[in-house]
Enzyme design. Structure first.
Site, mmCIF file in Angstrom:
data_model
loop_
_atom_site.group_PDB
_atom_site.id
_atom_site.type_symbol
_atom_site.label_atom_id
_atom_site.label_comp_id
_atom_site.label_asym_id
_atom_site.label_seq_id
_atom_site.Cartn_x
_atom_site.Cartn_y
_atom_site.Cartn_z
ATOM 1 N N LYS A 93 0.875 -1.163 0.000
ATOM 2 C CA LYS A 93 0.000 0.000 0.000
ATOM 3 C C LYS A 93 0.910 1.210 0.000
ATOM 4 O O LYS A 93 1.544 1.526 1.012
ATOM 5 C CB LYS A 93 -0.910 -0.003 1.240
ATOM 6 C CG LYS A 93 -1.792 1.226 1.315
ATOM 7 C CD LYS A 93 -2.590 1.286 2.605
ATOM 8 C CE LYS A 93 -3.170 2.687 2.763
ATOM 9 N NZ LYS A 93 -3.842 2.873 4.056
ATOM 10 N N GLY A 154 -8.381 9.259 8.893
ATOM 11 C CA GLY A 154 -8.786 9.424 10.291
ATOM 12 C C GLY A 154 -9.837 10.491 10.533
ATOM 13 O O GLY A 154 -10.242 10.707 11.671
ATOM 14 N N ALA A 181 -9.497 5.472 3.281
ATOM 15 C CA ALA A 181 -9.423 6.614 4.202
ATOM 16 C C ALA A 181 -10.680 7.480 4.191
ATOM 17 O O ALA A 181 -11.330 7.656 3.170
ATOM 18 C CB ALA A 181 -8.224 7.503 3.911
ATOM 19 N N GLY A 182 -10.993 7.980 5.392
ATOM 20 C CA GLY A 182 -12.088 8.928 5.544
ATOM 21 C C GLY A 182 -13.392 8.331 6.009
ATOM 22 O O GLY A 182 -14.321 9.050 6.374
ATOM 23 N N ASN A 203 -9.759 1.922 9.122
ATOM 24 C CA ASN A 203 -9.087 1.543 10.361
ATOM 25 C C ASN A 203 -9.684 2.278 11.553
ATOM 26 O O ASN A 203 -10.340 1.701 12.419
ATOM 27 C CB ASN A 203 -7.588 1.832 10.227
ATOM 28 C CG ASN A 203 -6.748 1.292 11.389
ATOM 29 O OD1 ASN A 203 -5.547 1.092 11.247
ATOM 30 N ND2 ASN A 203 -7.332 1.032 12.546
ATOM 31 N N THR A 204 -9.517 3.610 11.551
ATOM 32 C CA THR A 204 -9.907 4.424 12.707
ATOM 33 C C THR A 204 -11.383 4.239 13.088
ATOM 34 O O THR A 204 -11.712 4.158 14.272
ATOM 35 C CB THR A 204 -9.628 5.912 12.411
ATOM 36 O OG1 THR A 204 -8.289 6.031 11.934
ATOM 37 C CG2 THR A 204 -9.785 6.758 13.658
#
Lengths: 254, 64
Positions: A93, A154, A181-182, A203-204
């Site tokens: 990645k 995040g 992301a986001g 993830n977050t």
């Protein structure tokens, strides 16, 4: 179903392994999410690396190492080589961070690093923006997957620019596209899949939620729902109402 | 001989990168770089360490 460098994903969720309250919660969240891919990183060895690696292996998922935190082509390429050796995978990645606050990718360096790594035999998953021309350049550099951001890493803002992401889907119909992301909520993940994206990387949203194990399950269900909805060919939105109940045969009562 | 290992100054005896890993107690899956250049595990025995070298030893870690 599209494949990722020849590998199909039964569950199109790529889940990060960072920021969980404990290793046990990470493991439980992963099993609940059904994620097909785990993202991982490399950091200076201070003793915890080997235990973590054993846990990831026990998850029996594909591993996608990242170049998180790299700001130059050289740094990212060296990190990718180290990751290939440690994780024994050609997948990388590729993150090349251009801006400290937004963590926006430096797309110029990204294209350059993608070219170098592809020539070295890597299978590159580039973390990019929703810019179509950058997407074209990444494909020309040898990438067979594109991973546009939904919103800054995040931030949990969801899909900031649906128009651009729709355009990207339309522009590259044959290329596996991943929203990376986001994502903050399951509805964001469902939204990405409803647009026809092939996978979601997050993830977050799971790790930092109050209950990562439950949120992992919610993401799984949302992604499944979004994918089914896309395959079912949703209706177009319209401005005016259109009665769903037939008018013909209505009793005359007034 | 003084080297910089993972950002910290260290006094070591090892003459090669492989010996250095052993001397400093690294085992398991790690990757190495010397002076910002990747050194594959197969070349660690042959890679001489000299005074002032900057050595990075990294391992699997959580990531997003």
């Amino acid at each position: 179903m599209k494949t990722f460098y020849g590998t199909p994903l039964s569950n199109p969720l790529m889940l990060g392994t960072a920021q969980y309250p404990s290793p046990a919660i990470l493991e439980h969240a992963f099993r609940n999410s059904g994620a097909g891919v785990a993202t991982v990183s490399l950091r200076r060895e201070a003793g915890a690396g080997q235990t973590f690696w054993q846990m990831v292996r026990d998850l029996s998922v594909l591993v996608l190492p990242n170049t998180a935190g790299c700001h130059t082509v050289k740094e990212a390429v060296t990190t990718a080589h180290m990751a290939r050796e440690v994780f024994d995978t050609k997948w990388i990645k590729l993150e090349l961070i251009g801006h400290t606050d937004s963590l926006q990718p430096d797309v110029f360096q990204l294209v350059e690093a993608a070219r170098i790594l592809t020539e070295d035999g890597f299978e590159v998953f580039p973390y990019t923006t929703d810019d179509l021309i950058v997407g074209e350049r990444l494909l020309a550099a040898g990438c067979e997957v594109l991973m546009p951001w939904g919103a800054p890493i995040g931030s949990g803002r969801g899909l900031n620019n649906e128009y651009a992401l729709r355009a990207m889907r339309a522009e590259f119909p044959e290329i596996p596209l991943v929203i990376d992301a986001g994502i903050g909520l399951p509805s964001h993940a469902a939204h990405a899949m409803e647009l026809g994206y092939d996978a979601v990387l997050l993830n977050t949203a799971v790790a930092r939620s109050g209950d990562p194990v439950a949120m992992a399950k919610a993401m799984k269900l949302a992604i499944e729902a979004g994918r089914l909805a896309y395959q079912a060919d949703p209706i177009e939105a319209r401005d005016m109402a259109e009665a769903s109940t037939p008018v013909i045969g209505k009793a005359f009562l007034s | 001989m003084k080297i910089v290992l993972n950002g910290e100054m260290r006094e070591v005896q090892a003459g090669t990168l492989a010996d250095l890993l052993q001397e400093c107690g690294f085992s398991g899956r790690v990757a190495t770089a010397v002076n910002e250049g990747f050194v594959p595990s197969s070349l660690r025995k042959a890679r001489k360490i000299k005074d002032g070298d900057r050595i990075e030893v990294v391992a699997p870690m959580q990531g997003g």
